[in-house]
Design a protein around this motif. Structure first.
Motif, short mmCIF file in Angstrom:
data_model
loop_
_atom_site.label_atom_id
_atom_site.label_comp_id
_atom_site.label_asym_id
_atom_site.label_seq_id
_atom_site.Cartn_x
_atom_site.Cartn_y
_atom_site.Cartn_z
N PRO A 173 -7.67 -1.94 -3.72
CA PRO A 173 -6.49 -1.41 -2.85
C PRO A 173 -5.35 -2.43 -2.71
O PRO A 173 -5.79 -3.43 -3.34
N THR A 218 -3.58 2.55 -0.42
CA THR A 218 -4.00 2.18 0.78
C THR A 218 -5.50 1.87 1.13
O THR A 218 -5.78 1.20 2.05
N PRO A 248 0.55 -1.22 0.08
CA PRO A 248 -0.09 0.12 -0.04
C PRO A 248 0.92 1.32 0.06
O PRO A 248 1.70 1.38 0.87
#
Length: 220
Positions: A161, A138, A80
């Motif tokens: 994500p 994220t 992320p």
């Protein structure tokens, strides 16, 4: 990063003729970033591999803004990262649609930035605006946010994500006209390009991913 080095740039050194070109895709690179490796898939998509690399492929698109559908999977990709920031914003995949017209409230500064990018791109006409759909980030990014690299001419949506499970296909379908109106206001201009990119150079991540079954069609 200058506008000419973003996903919709369509600029960079030409690659030798080969399987990608035969499938209608053109491979392009970002200045100073080692290119990832793309290969065509049977249903019109591409597979990509890399080790801390990044680049993109593009092909022409035409017609009005309808719906775009595809399926994609990631088997290895960056961790992320905050995609709202201009440094370190790696992502496994981005599917971008470039449009031939400006956003409804384009500024003189944005036009100037685009003109600078066009000078770098040469004879290849750059899209004047774009919608970007991303696998990465994220998951805390806003629902829609301006790309930090595109002078406000590109709007990003994170569809998956980075923490999305690897090794599985996911189906997507987006309403380009509705997303255009939400992003820029006004009615969407004609389509110009379809772009698929990957970016793992900041995190030095291994990349292995696929995008396939890309289809433009009416929204029902």
């Amino acid at each position: 990063m200058p506008l000419a080095m973003t996903l919709v740039a369509g600029a960079g050194p030409a690659t030798p003729p080969g399987a990608l070109d035969a499938a209608g895709w053109h491979h392009a690179e970002w200045h100073g970033v080692a290119p990832a490796r793309f290969r065509p898939l049977p249903d019109g998509g591409v597979a990509v591999e890399g080790d801390g690399e990044g680049s993109f492929v593009w092909r022409r698109a035409q017609g009005g803004a309808e719906c775009l559908s595809w399926r994609w999977r990631v088997d290895a990709g960056p961790p992320p990262t905050d995609l709202t920031r201009s440094h370190g914003d790696d992502r496994a995949l981005a599917v971008a649609v470039g449009f031939a017209g400006w956003p409804a409230r384009v500024t003189f500064w944005q036009r100037s930035q685009h003109a600078l990018a066009q000078a770098v791109a040469g004879s290849h006409p750059l899209p004047r605006s774009a919608l970007l759909y991303v696998w990465g980030g994220t998951g805390q990014e806003p629902a829609r946010f301006p790309s930090p690299h595109m002078a406000g001419l590109g709007m990003v949506r994170v569809l998956r994500p980075a923490a999305t499970p690897h090794g599985r296909w996911f189906e997507e379908r987006v309403d380009l006209a509705a997303d255009w109106r939400a992003a820029f206001g006004g009615e969407p201009p004609p389509l110009q390009e379809l772009v698929i990119g990957t970016d793992g150079d900041d995190t030095r991540s291994r990349l292995q991913a696929q995008v396939d079954s890309l289809r433009f069609g009416p929204c029902r």
